[in-house]
Scaffold this motif. Structure first.
Motif, PDB file in Angstrom:
ATOM      1  N   LEU A  75      37.112  29.813  34.410  1.00 17.42           N
ATOM      2  CA  LEU A  75      38.342  29.584  33.939  1.00 17.42           C
ATOM      3  C   LEU A  75      38.840  30.236  32.638  1.00 17.42           C
ATOM      4  O   LEU A  75      39.984  30.409  32.512  1.00 17.42           O
ATOM      5  CB  LEU A  75      38.574  27.882  33.767  1.00 17.42           C
ATOM      6  CG  LEU A  75      39.697  27.353  33.259  1.00 17.42           C
ATOM      7  CD1 LEU A  75      40.964  27.642  34.381  1.00 17.42           C
ATOM      8  CD2 LEU A  75      39.682  25.847  32.875  1.00 17.42           C
ATOM      9  N   ARG A  76      37.938  30.593  31.985  1.00 17.04           N
ATOM     10  CA  ARG A  76      38.242  30.884  30.497  1.00 17.04           C
ATOM     11  C   ARG A  76      39.403  32.297  30.386  1.00 17.04           C
ATOM     12  O   ARG A  76      40.267  32.247  29.749  1.00 17.04           O
ATOM     13  CB  ARG A  76      37.004  31.421  29.568  1.00 17.04           C
ATOM     14  CG  ARG A  76      36.365  32.563  30.070  1.00 17.04           C
ATOM     15  CD  ARG A  76      34.818  32.638  29.210  1.00 17.04           C
ATOM     16  NE  ARG A  76      34.266  33.520  29.628  1.00 17.04           N
ATOM     17  CZ  ARG A  76      33.031  33.873  29.165  1.00 17.04           C
ATOM     18  NH1 ARG A  76      32.514  33.192  27.921  1.00 17.04           N
ATOM     19  NH2 ARG A  76      32.054  34.940  29.492  1.00 17.04           N
ATOM     20  N   GLY A  77      39.006  33.108  31.299  1.00 21.24           N
ATOM     21  CA  GLY A  77      39.852  34.355  31.226  1.00 21.24           C
ATOM     22  C   GLY A  77      41.256  33.978  31.706  1.00 21.24           C
ATOM     23  O   GLY A  77      42.320  34.286  30.853  1.00 21.24           O
ATOM     24  N   SER A  78      41.355  33.276  32.826  1.00 22.18           N
ATOM     25  CA  SER A  78      43.031  32.788  32.806  1.00 22.18           C
ATOM     26  C   SER A  78      43.597  31.878  32.061  1.00 22.18           C
ATOM     27  O   SER A  78      44.797  31.790  31.859  1.00 22.18           O
ATOM     28  CB  SER A  78      43.093  32.249  34.469  1.00 22.18           C
ATOM     29  OG  SER A  78      42.251  31.189  34.557  1.00 22.18           O
ATOM     30  N   ALA A  79      42.855  31.036  31.547  1.00 28.48           N
ATOM     31  CA  ALA A  79      43.036  29.854  30.551  1.00 28.48           C
ATOM     32  C   ALA A  79      43.595  30.737  29.495  1.00 28.48           C
ATOM     33  O   ALA A  79      44.488  30.222  28.670  1.00 28.48           O
ATOM     34  CB  ALA A  79      42.064  29.056  30.143  1.00 28.48           C
ATOM     35  N   ALA A  80      42.938  31.868  28.720  1.00 31.43           N
ATOM     36  CA  ALA A  80      43.178  32.412  27.571  1.00 31.43           C
ATOM     37  C   ALA A  80      44.331  33.087  27.855  1.00 31.43           C
ATOM     38  O   ALA A  80      45.331  33.239  26.958  1.00 31.43           O
ATOM     39  CB  ALA A  80      42.066  33.357  27.255  1.00 31.43           C
ATOM     40  N   MET A  81      44.685  33.773  29.180  1.00 29.72           N
ATOM     41  CA  MET A  81      46.033  34.271  29.430  1.00 29.72           C
ATOM     42  C   MET A  81      47.308  33.342  29.252  1.00 29.72           C
ATOM     43  O   MET A  81      48.346  33.706  28.637  1.00 29.72           O
ATOM     44  CB  MET A  81      46.079  35.049  30.613  1.00 29.72           C
ATOM     45  CG  MET A  81      47.265  35.796  30.894  1.00 29.72           C
ATOM     46  SD  MET A  81      47.122  36.611  32.497  1.00 29.72           S
ATOM     47  CE  MET A  81      45.726  37.634  32.274  1.00 29.72           C
ATOM     48  N   LEU A  82      47.080  32.155  29.972  1.00 33.14           N
ATOM     49  CA  LEU A  82      47.963  31.185  29.878  1.00 33.14           C
ATOM     50  C   LEU A  82      48.099  30.572  28.499  1.00 33.14           C
ATOM     51  O   LEU A  82      49.259  30.713  27.993  1.00 33.14           O
ATOM     52  CB  LEU A  82      47.669  30.152  30.767  1.00 33.14           C
ATOM     53  CG  LEU A  82      48.674  28.844  30.708  1.00 33.14           C
ATOM     54  CD1 LEU A  82      49.966  29.329  31.167  1.00 33.14           C
ATOM     55  CD2 LEU A  82      48.068  27.898  31.490  1.00 33.14           C
ATOM     56  N   ALA A  83      47.165  30.607  27.559  1.00 26.98           N
ATOM     57  CA  ALA A  83      47.286  30.168  26.269  1.00 26.98           C
ATOM     58  C   ALA A  83      47.945  31.255  25.494  1.00 26.98           C
ATOM     59  O   ALA A  83      48.855  30.647  24.601  1.00 26.98           O
ATOM     60  CB  ALA A  83      46.088  29.862  25.349  1.00 26.98           C
ATOM     61  N   ALA A  84      48.077  32.369  25.879  1.00 28.53           N
ATOM     62  CA  ALA A  84      48.748  33.404  24.947  1.00 28.53           C
ATOM     63  C   ALA A  84      50.046  33.416  25.453  1.00 28.53           C
ATOM     64  O   ALA A  84      50.964  33.660  24.369  1.00 28.53           O
ATOM     65  CB  ALA A  84      47.920  34.889  25.302  1.00 28.53           C
ATOM     66  N   LEU A  85      50.511  33.220  26.625  1.00 29.38           N
ATOM     67  CA  LEU A  85      51.824  33.269  26.946  1.00 29.38           C
ATOM     68  C   LEU A  85      52.373  31.967  26.230  1.00 29.38           C
ATOM     69  O   LEU A  85      53.516  32.022  25.883  1.00 29.38           O
ATOM     70  CB  LEU A  85      51.995  33.084  28.421  1.00 29.38           C
ATOM     71  CG  LEU A  85      51.599  34.456  29.203  1.00 29.38           C
ATOM     72  CD1 LEU A  85      51.581  34.148  30.631  1.00 29.38           C
ATOM     73  CD2 LEU A  85      52.302  35.717  28.862  1.00 29.38           C
ATOM     74  N   LEU A  86      51.744  30.727  26.336  1.00 26.49           N
ATOM     75  CA  LEU A  86      52.334  29.801  25.584  1.00 26.49           C
ATOM     76  C   LEU A  86      52.778  29.710  24.238  1.00 26.49           C
ATOM     77  O   LEU A  86      53.551  29.326  23.593  1.00 26.49           O
ATOM     78  CB  LEU A  86      51.288  28.310  25.932  1.00 26.49           C
ATOM     79  CG  LEU A  86      51.469  27.927  27.613  1.00 26.49           C
ATOM     80  CD1 LEU A  86      50.561  26.919  27.765  1.00 26.49           C
ATOM     81  CD2 LEU A  86      52.864  27.429  27.968  1.00 26.49           C
TER      82      LEU A  86
END
Length: 350
Positions: free
Chosen positions: A9-20
């Motif tokens: 999960l960490r890759g997509s979670a990191a991308m989502l966190a960056a956008l947020l």
């Protein structure tokens, strides 16, 4: 299992966190100025009773950012369902890697519980934070928006408060369940999107208007609930009134229906939805073409004759009760799909 799930999960979670983080930064930098402009404008317009015109100018100046941030919140749950939910199990089934996991000491139930729990909580937290941040930023715009974009309106309600959290949880578990049933990633993504979009359309059209009994009242005609008065010369000079999605004294209400009724309370059918016909003289008097201004004088005469707006609406005061009720409905749907997922993985998958 927690470590493995997090690694996936960490890759997509990191991308989502960056956008947020980017979104939160933009909102934090622009929000105070937006609130200040609104407060200054309100202080000025209350002195000369021109707040109606101020609302229009203020909202028109920020309508594009308003729609952009609302769209982001509305799309986030769908993205979670598509790219986190649908592939979560279907990808394992499609490649056959689930057989390796199930032959270890980890049970199917624990495997699914960890995947649903960790990924689902991250999705819910992201949607909730995004929704609350946009709610804080857009508060001045929500107070000045036209009726069809008011806080209770279908296009805006789902992008505010805690409702996006419920949408994200449901979309994620829906994607997982569909992926488990279909067992192919791309068809699962397509079906998840179709089902989620259908439910998101059905909720404001069929369910939300009846979460509480709507209020029905009659109101005098004014600039608040009218878009204008016109004389149709092609129809013998009859007076036509176009109503808008607002009711006097209830700013921000969600108007479910609005009709012009005659003195006996019967709707006056117009050539178009939201338009009514008034039986009043247009050869002389306040509604004659020579009268000026026709909007004010003619409206006063029409009110004197007994014509009124009859509206059915959900008042703005029900915004947070509706948020909690709708989030609860999606929570129940999510729990139902979660139960189906556990039953299916134990009884039907091999």
């Amino acid at each position: 299992m927690i470590w493995l799930t997090w690694r996936q999960l960490r890759g997509s979670a990191a991308m989502l966190a960056a956008l947020l983080v980017i979104l939160a930064t933009v909102l934090a930098l622009t929000g105070p100025d937006l609130a200040s402009d609104y407060s200054t404008g309100i202080a000025a317009c209350t002195q000369d009773d021109t707040c109606g015109r101020f609302y229009d100018r203020f909202f028109d100046g920020y309508d594009m950012p308003f729609m952009a941030v609302s769209l982001i919140v509305l799309l986030l749950p769908a993205v979670v369902g598509l790219f986190w939910g649908a592939p979560l199990i279907s990808r394992e089934l499609e490649t056959g890697t689930h057989l390796l996991v199930w032959n270890q000491t980890i049970t199917r139930g624990r495997w699914l519980a960890v995947k649903l729990g960790l990924t689902g909580l991250v999705a819910m937290a992201a949607a909730c934070l995004c929704g609350l941040a946009v709610t804080w930023w857009s508060d001045p715009l929500d107070k000045s928006a036209p009726g069809d974009l008011a806080l209770m309106a279908p296009l805006v309600f789902g992008a505010r408060g805690i409702a996006p959290m419920g949408y994200a949880a449901f979309a994620f578990v829906l994607g997982v369940t569909v992926g488990m049933l279909v067992r192919r990633t791309l068809p699962a993504m397509a079906l998840t999107l179709a089902v989620f979009a259908a439910i998101q359309l059905a909720m404001p059209l069929l369910v939300r208007p009846h979460l509480m009994t709507p209020v029905t009242s009659t109101f005098e005609l004014s600039e608040t609930n009218m878009d204008g008065v016109g004389i149709n010369r092609d129809q013998g000079g009859r007076v036509e009134i176009r109503l808008n999605a607002a009711v006097p004294g209830h700013a921000g209400a969600w108007v479910l229906s609005s009709d012009l009724v005659d003195p006996s309370g019967r709707p006056t059918a117009g050539p178009e939805p939201g338009m009514g016909i008034v039986q009043v003289s247009t050869t002389s008097g306040p509604c004659a073409p020579s009268a000026s201004p026709i909007m004010g004088a003619c409206t006063t005469e029409i009110n004197r004759l007994g014509y009124r707006q009859k509206a059915t609406y959900q008042p703005l005061e029900r915004f947070w009760p509706f948020q909690w009720i709708e989030t609860g409905i999606y929570a129940l749907l999510t729990l139902g799909l979660t139960w189906l997922s556990f039953w299916w993985i134990r009884r039907r998958l091999s």
